[in-house]
Enzyme design. Structure first.
Site, mmCIF file in Angstrom:
data_model
loop_
_atom_site.group_PDB
_atom_site.id
_atom_site.type_symbol
_atom_site.label_atom_id
_atom_site.label_comp_id
_atom_site.label_asym_id
_atom_site.label_seq_id
_atom_site.Cartn_x
_atom_site.Cartn_y
_atom_site.Cartn_z
ATOM 1 N N ALA A 65 -39.376 6.788 23.911
ATOM 2 C CA ALA A 65 -39.356 5.688 22.957
ATOM 3 C C ALA A 65 -39.493 4.390 23.754
ATOM 4 O O ALA A 65 -39.132 4.334 24.934
ATOM 5 C CB ALA A 65 -38.049 5.709 22.187
ATOM 6 N N GLY A 109 -38.291 10.577 23.962
ATOM 7 C CA GLY A 109 -38.987 10.783 22.686
ATOM 8 C C GLY A 109 -40.340 11.459 22.872
ATOM 9 O O GLY A 109 -40.833 12.131 21.952
ATOM 10 N N GLU A 112 -39.565 15.021 23.010
ATOM 11 C CA GLU A 112 -39.135 15.408 21.659
ATOM 12 C C GLU A 112 -40.334 15.515 20.716
ATOM 13 O O GLU A 112 -40.404 16.433 19.884
ATOM 14 C CB GLU A 112 -38.112 14.389 21.141
ATOM 15 C CG GLU A 112 -36.824 14.449 21.954
ATOM 16 C CD GLU A 112 -35.855 13.324 21.627
ATOM 17 O OE1 GLU A 112 -36.233 12.135 21.797
ATOM 18 O OE2 GLU A 112 -34.743 13.605 21.194
ATOM 19 N N GLU A 132 -32.599 9.970 28.691
ATOM 20 C CA GLU A 132 -31.872 8.947 27.932
ATOM 21 C C GLU A 132 -30.509 8.646 28.525
ATOM 22 O O GLU A 132 -29.994 7.528 28.407
ATOM 23 C CB GLU A 132 -31.699 9.380 26.469
ATOM 24 C CG GLU A 132 -32.974 9.405 25.648
ATOM 25 C CD GLU A 132 -33.721 10.734 25.664
ATOM 26 O OE1 GLU A 132 -33.504 11.562 26.577
ATOM 27 O OE2 GLU A 132 -34.544 10.944 24.759
#
Ligand code: HXC
Length: 258
Positions: A65, A109, A112, A132
């Site tokens: 992200a 992300g 993911e 993260e």
């Protein structure tokens, strides 16, 4: 339609989405994920498209992200936006098979997103990770759940707690990716696999996807029953008649998605 962060094209029956934010290693911001959502929903509604490939660049599928965008946000912002749940829903809602073709970094992300796809084809350069923890947070787009289901508790726990990256070979051994191909051949191979899937009955490929995904949501008896009912239902399709007739007549089937 032109997108700011994606290159989207259709080749025969395959829809191709290339994440295209090279200056940020394809970091996923709200705009990019919104566009991805839209592109996938369009492919899902387009009868010509029977399989989808999502890919990034040679250096990064996606490095996570967008940390710069997230760093400005408060808990209330994140909650209000239901951060990335809404924007990533398109990947989960797409009923056609989606292959993630991953080269380079698939982090946070990005990892993911790859795991939300139906399977991952990895270049030998691929690196997967959930870093993260280094930012004082944890995965927020399903990483703790999908990674654990894919590679088991020990590896998932180690990766989420330390932020360690996993290379392509380890990822294949652990079951995170279906196969490794040389980086230079990744797109050729991903498009070939997608074309092979696109040659099947699109009704049957959607049913197969639903049935395999059911294994993650239910117990064995329910999953087996779900599969059996889908299997029975496929006998109402013209593609089943055609597929079995073609076998008997020793010819290639022509599946029409009916
Ligand atoms: C924003 C990013 C970024 C990211 C890289 N960039 N990753 N920008 N968000 N996640 C930007 C850098 O700031 C830099 O831009 C440019 O991309 C190139 O990156 P470099 O760091 O210079 O490249 P390199 O030295 O090769 O290192 C590559 C890297 C590193 C190891 C992938 O960039 C990195 O560690 N990135 C962050 C990975 C990460 O922590 N991901 C998880 C994010 S949290 P500038 O302009 O500065 O030169 C997450 C939560 C998901 O994903 C849950 C959501 C609900």
């Amino acid at each position: 339609m032109a997108y700011a962060n994606l290159i989207v094209e259709t080749r025969d029956h395959v829809g191709l989405v290339k994440l295209n934010r090279p200056e940020a290693l394809n970091a996923l911001n709200q705009e990019l994920l919104g566009e991805l959502n839209e592109a996938l929903m369009k492919f899902d509604a387009d009868d010509r498209v029977r399989c989808i490939v999502v890919t990034g660049s040679e250096k990064a599928f996606a490095a996570g992200a967008d940390i710069k965008e997230m760093s400005e946000k408060t808990a209330v912002d994140m909650f209000r936006l239901d951060f990335f749940a809404d924007k990533s829903r398109g990947v989960e809602r797409t009923r056609k098979p989606i292959i993630a073709a991953v080269a380079g970094y698939a982090l946070g992300g990005g990892c993911e997103l790859a795991m939300m796809c139906d399977f991952i084809l990895a270049a030998d350069s691929a690196k997967f990770g959930q870093p993260e923890i280094n930012l004082g947070v944890i995965p927020g787009m399903g990483g703790t759940q999908r990674l654990t289901k894919a590679v088991g508790k020990a590896k998932a726990m180690e990766m989420c707690l330390t932020g360690r990256f996993m290379g392509a070979e380890e990822a294949e051994r652990a079951g995170l990716v279906s196969r490794i191909v040389p980086a230079a051949k990744l797109m050729e191979e991903a498009m070939a696999v997608a074309a092979k899937i696109a040659d099947k009955s699109p009704i049957a490929t959607m049913a197969a996807k639903e049935a395999v995904n059911r294994a993650f949501e239910t117990n064995l008896a329910e999953g087996v029953m779900f599969e059996r009912r889908l299997f029975h239902g496929l006998f109402a399709s013209e593609d089943q008649t055609e597929g079995m007739a073609a076998f008997v007549e020793k010819r290639a089937p022509q599946f029409r998605g009916r």
